[in-house]
Design a protein around this motif. Structure first.
Motif, short mmCIF file in Angstrom:
data_model
loop_
_atom_site.label_atom_id
_atom_site.label_comp_id
_atom_site.label_asym_id
_atom_site.label_seq_id
_atom_site.Cartn_x
_atom_site.Cartn_y
_atom_site.Cartn_z
N PHE A 35 -1.64 -13.68 -7.76
CA PHE A 35 -1.45 -15.01 -6.12
C PHE A 35 0.12 -14.97 -6.08
CE2 PHE A 35 -0.20 -17.40 -3.06
CZ PHE A 35 -1.10 -16.93 -2.06
N PHE A 36 1.00 -15.23 -7.26
CA PHE A 36 2.01 -15.84 -7.47
C PHE A 36 3.32 -15.05 -7.23
CE2 PHE A 36 -0.29 -20.50 -7.12
CZ PHE A 36 0.16 -20.76 -6.34
N HIS A 37 2.74 -13.96 -8.25
CA HIS A 37 3.67 -12.69 -8.89
C HIS A 37 3.28 -11.74 -8.29
CE1 HIS A 37 5.41 -16.21 -11.50
NE2 HIS A 37 4.18 -16.13 -11.52
N ASN A 38 2.20 -11.03 -7.74
CA ASN A 38 2.05 -9.46 -8.28
C ASN A 38 1.67 -9.67 -6.29
OD1 ASN A 38 2.30 -9.03 -10.98
ND2 ASN A 38 -0.11 -9.97 -10.94
N THR A 39 1.01 -10.68 -5.25
CA THR A 39 0.46 -10.11 -4.17
C THR A 39 1.79 -10.40 -3.41
OG1 THR A 39 -1.18 -11.51 -4.59
CG2 THR A 39 -1.03 -10.94 -2.00
N GLN A 40 2.09 -8.82 -2.25
CA GLN A 40 3.15 -9.00 -1.90
C GLN A 40 2.95 -9.23 -0.45
OE1 GLN A 40 5.98 -5.45 -2.58
NE2 GLN A 40 4.38 -4.87 -3.68
N LEU A 41 3.47 -9.82 1.12
CA LEU A 41 3.30 -9.60 2.24
C LEU A 41 3.96 -7.81 2.68
CD1 LEU A 41 2.89 -11.22 4.82
CD2 LEU A 41 5.56 -11.26 5.44
N VAL A 42 2.48 -7.57 3.13
CA VAL A 42 2.15 -6.24 3.44
C VAL A 42 2.67 -6.11 4.65
CG1 VAL A 42 0.97 -3.91 3.77
CG2 VAL A 42 0.57 -5.70 1.63
N LEU A 43 3.85 -5.28 5.01
CA LEU A 43 4.88 -4.93 5.62
C LEU A 43 4.62 -3.24 6.75
CD1 LEU A 43 7.92 -6.38 5.36
CD2 LEU A 43 6.97 -7.41 6.69
N GLY A 169 -2.59 -10.23 1.51
CA GLY A 169 -1.40 -9.69 2.07
C GLY A 169 -0.86 -9.33 3.20
N PHE A 170 -1.79 -9.10 4.02
CA PHE A 170 -1.48 -8.27 5.24
C PHE A 170 -2.50 -9.40 6.52
CE2 PHE A 170 -3.93 -5.85 1.54
CZ PHE A 170 -3.55 -4.87 1.99
N GLY A 171 -1.62 -10.46 6.65
CA GLY A 171 -1.79 -11.39 7.89
C GLY A 171 -1.42 -11.03 8.94
N ILE A 172 -0.07 -9.67 8.92
CA ILE A 172 0.57 -9.60 10.04
C ILE A 172 -0.30 -8.84 10.54
CG2 ILE A 172 2.63 -7.76 11.11
CD1 ILE A 172 4.28 -9.02 8.69
N PHE A 173 -0.89 -7.37 9.86
CA PHE A 173 -1.59 -6.35 10.33
C PHE A 173 -3.10 -7.67 11.15
CE2 PHE A 173 0.32 -4.50 7.26
CZ PHE A 173 0.79 -3.30 7.96
N SER A 174 -3.98 -7.98 10.16
CA SER A 174 -4.54 -8.99 11.23
C SER A 174 -4.54 -9.87 12.27
CB SER A 174 -5.17 -10.42 9.80
OG SER A 174 -6.00 -9.68 8.91
#
Length: 269
Positions: A35-43, A169-174
């Protein structure tokens, strides 16, 4: 429940508690380096979806693959299945079938260690909703078969899976696709239509996104340009509430990480 807010809070009570407990549940099994190093905020940019395709079928397959990669589940066995088309509710210029059946945006099942994820063909015309749907179904894949149910039990799994998509990381899309209301026109009819995706409201998903950004140390200013204009004010309010409640963030961070290697394949490999 938490510290006093000078402004009216966006979420309170059971809604806020569910977000807290679900994040702690996810951090317990999928926190740590993943989570802290690999997960990204997907745009919604070419950086995350560099698609160069020649057909709608190729676009669907490529989008599915990119979502799987960004979720850290690229090597998890999966198969994408196209659903049948929904029935057309329009029978003529003035006839509309009320309550005509509509297939879900996506479904998930697991058989012999392999995920089968289906999608509604109507998503081909809405890439953002397609990404949100695939993220939700991979959220199912991530959390199924855990030894501990989500907060409130497995009957709350769909709601927890919406938050899992944000956690991935897909909060914007959701948030952007949780609800839409738009005009439509074709050769014989015109009017207005609304559509919902997922189980949580756009406000709840924006709040989860605000938590995600705070936990990851990501400036909300990175997300704001990609959030629908009608939702940006609410997102700012969510960020203010999260920023003003250190107890909420500290409690999520305090969740004891145990990992999921006994139940799930490794991620980001």
């Amino acid at each position: 429940m938490f510290s006093f807010f000078k402004r009216k809070p966006v979420l309170t009570g059971e809604d806020l508690l569910f977000q807290l407990e679900t994040y702690k549940w996810l951090m317990k099994y999928f926190g740590g380096e993943d989570f802290f190093h690999n997960t990204q905020l997907v745009l919604p940019t070419d950086q995350f979806f560099p698609l160069r395709v020649g057909s709608s079928d190729e676009a669907v397959i490529a989008t599915f693959a990119q979502v799987q990669v960004h979720a850290g589940m690229a090597k998890w066995p999966s198969k994408l299945i196209r659903q049948e088309h929904d029935a057309d509710p329009h029978l003529g210029q003035t006839l509309l079938v009320k309550g005509s059946p509509s297939t879900a945006n996506g479904t998930f099942s697991l058989r012999e260690g392999k995920a089968y994820i289906s999608f509604n063909p109507k998503l081909e015309n809405n890439p953002a909703r397609m990404v949100a749907t695939f993220a939700h179904e991979f959220g199912h894949y991530l959390t199924c078969d855990l030894p501990e149910p989500p907060p409130g039990g497995w009957e709350n799994w769909e709601f927890a899976t919406d938050l899992t998509a944000v956690f991935l990381g897909f909060g914007i899309f959701s948030a952007n696709t949780a609800f839409s209301f738009q005009q439509y026109t074709n050769t014989s009819t015109q009017g207005w239509r609304s559509q919902r995706s997922g189980y949580l409201s756009s406000i709840e998903l924006l709040f989860a996104l605000a938590i995600f950004c705070r936990l990851k140390g990501i400036s909300p200013d990175i997300a704001k340009p990609y959030i629908k204009p009608t939702l940006r004010k609410v997102f700012r309010q969510c960020c203010r509430q999260v920023d003003g409640c250190d107890k909420l963030i500290n409690e999520i961070r305090s969740a004891s990480y145990v990992g999921a290697k006994d139940y799930k394949p490794a991620r980001f490999e």
